[in-house]
Design a protein around this motif. Structure first.
Motif, mmCIF file in Angstrom:
data_model
loop_
_atom_site.group_PDB
_atom_site.id
_atom_site.type_symbol
_atom_site.label_atom_id
_atom_site.label_comp_id
_atom_site.label_asym_id
_atom_site.label_seq_id
_atom_site.Cartn_x
_atom_site.Cartn_y
_atom_site.Cartn_z
ATOM 1 N N TRP A 144 1.358 -25.520 4.842
ATOM 2 C CA TRP A 144 0.427 -26.639 4.720
ATOM 3 C C TRP A 144 -0.048 -27.138 6.088
ATOM 4 N N TYR A 270 7.819 -33.408 -8.593
ATOM 5 C CA TYR A 270 7.610 -34.253 -7.416
ATOM 6 C C TYR A 270 8.543 -33.787 -6.304
ATOM 7 N N ALA A 272 9.429 -32.853 -1.886
ATOM 8 C CA ALA A 272 9.009 -31.969 -0.794
ATOM 9 C C ALA A 272 8.943 -30.518 -1.223
ATOM 10 N N ARG A 275 5.463 -29.254 -2.179
ATOM 11 C CA ARG A 275 4.396 -29.574 -1.241
ATOM 12 C C ARG A 275 3.476 -28.375 -1.019
ATOM 13 N N GLY A 276 2.226 -28.667 -0.648
ATOM 14 C CA GLY A 276 1.282 -27.598 -0.323
ATOM 15 C C GLY A 276 1.012 -26.689 -1.511
ATOM 16 N N GLN A 346 9.822 -22.261 5.711
ATOM 17 C CA GLN A 346 10.461 -23.278 4.876
ATOM 18 C C GLN A 346 11.953 -22.998 4.662
#
Length: 423
Positions: A144, A270, A272, A275-276, A346
């Motif tokens: 991201w 929901y 982290a 994300r992206g 990640q």
């Protein structure tokens, strides 16, 4: 949908195997068998009443021909009573059949013998791993941030025009996305799959056919005015090509591939970890679907696994394969293999494909049958797999191929992109 005859013949086996899904289905199974007995008994009663009614109708005709009108009218009174009885029995039969079908819709597929026990994705079994994890620069970024740095994916713009989870791909990001779609389709058609372009909305019958409906988890987008559903995957329209079809044994196997955008509400997602590109409401995916003879379906499943392996080898992405445990199986699947690519930036595995055998579960819901060499009608087996889902493949490429100079394009994709690097 499970077959009632199979449940009747393998009652204890079905109950036992459902425990792999952490489900206790004894009461539901007993109710299924009870409703089936009621349905069959009512059908027998109705058949007898209709047979008697037909017999009397012929008798009435003979009496009138013989000039015995009074006797004929007396017999007609009996048929009136039988007509009312047949109406009541028909209503009872319809009610029992509807209740039975609705109950069967709530029962998931029976897991294959090889499915391991477990409660969640933490209990899935890693069966294969391949590829070297690259050593990245200390300043390596997650996708991201790379997307923002090189202006190739705009998450904020997507949120502005639609909402979170609807990214806009830009410039070389859009070109890379298009390249992946073309590459996946070419790989699939080269392997014998026939390419299709399909509608992105389906009716209720199609959703029910593949097990997407009833939508217990609220994941499908519903267009209420027209009573249509945005597809969660090309599996739904493609598999429904064969709904209510009777194939010949020579028609098998059927191999199909299609690219579509996919739409999923992803309710409750929901944090982290989403994300992206990790979790989206709209994303692109190339799907493969097979309709197989029951004797060949597990060999076909292994072939699909090898096919996805070859794609990932060409992309030179580190990946692993998991056999899903009972608690992580989808509703309709008997056996599923998940592919995950390693995101070095990640430091986690990202699911990029599920390859599944549904056995007769979808075919029974769709009434998809074939006629064997002896002329007997059988339910076919259906299979499907992602080859591949784009968002996390793209995330893996961006993160694993990043260098201080830019993001290097995998060699196999360069004929499709027309460029070697995003800088």
């Amino acid at each position: 949908m499970l077959q009632v005859q199979y449940i009747r013949d393998h009652k204890e086996e079905v109950i036992g195997k459902m425990t792999k899904r952490n489900l206790e289905v004894s009461e539901q199974i007993e109710k299924v068998l009870q409703l089936d007995e009621e349905r069959r008994a009512t059908q027998t009663q109705l058949d007898n009443v209709l047979a008697e009614s037909n017999k009397l109708s012929k008798e009435i005709g003979m009496l009138f021909k013989s000039g015995k009108a009074q006797e004929a009218n007396e017999v007609k009174k009996k048929t009136a009573g039988l007509k009312e009885e047949s109406k009541e029995l028909s209503e009872k039969l319809n009610a029992a059949s509807t209740e039975l079908t609705e109950l069967l819709y709530t029962l998931p597929n029976v897991p294959h013998d090889s499915v391991p026990e477990g409660d969640s994705d933490e209990d899935n079994e890693v069966i294969f791993e391949e590829g070297e994890v690259p050593v990245l620069d200390k300043k390596a970024l997650p996708h991201w941030e790379l997307a923002k740095k090189y202006d190739i994916i705009d998450f904020d713009l997507g949120a502005k025009i639609t909402g979170a989870g609807f990214p806009v791909y830009k410039g070389k990001g859009a070109r890379l996305q298009r390249a992946l779609i073309a590459y996946f389709l070419d790989k699939n058609t080269d392997a014998g799959y026939r390419e299709y372009q399909v509608p992105h909305l389906v009716n209720e019958a199609s959703g029910i056919g593949t097990g997407s409906l009833p939508d217990k988890e609220g994941q499908m987008y519903h267009v209420g005015l027209d009573d249509l559903y945005l597809i969660p995957t090309a599996e739904v329209p493609v598999t429904n090509f064969f709904r209510d079809e009777l194939l010949s044994e020579g028609d098998l196997p059927q191999l199909c591939t299609a690219y579509t955008p996919c739409f999923r509400r992803e309710a409750g997602s929901y944090g982290a970890h989403v994300r992206g590109l990790n979790r989206l409401h709209q994303f692109d995916k190339v799907e493969i679907v097979r309709v197989e003879h029951p004797e060949n379906s597990y060999k076909a499943l292994e072939g699909m696994v090898e096919h996805v392996k070859n794609i990932l080898r060409e992309l030179k992405l580190p990946y692993r394969i998991l056999r899903l445990c009972g608690g992580d199986l989808t509703f309709a699947s008997a056996l599923t293999y998940d592919f995950e690519v390693y995101s070095t930036a990640q430091e986690r595995w990202l699911e990029i494909s599920s390859v599944s055998n549904f056995e007769t579960f979808q075919a029974n819901r769709m009434k998809l049958r074939f006629k064997d060499k002896e002329g007997k009608k059988q339910l076919a087996h259906t299979l499907n797999g992602s080859a591949l889902a784009l968002p996390r493949v793209l995330a893996g490429i961006l993160e694993n191929y990043q260098t201080p100079e830019g993001i290097v394009i995998p060699e196999v994709l360069r004929p499709y992109t027309g460029f070697d690097i995003i800088d």
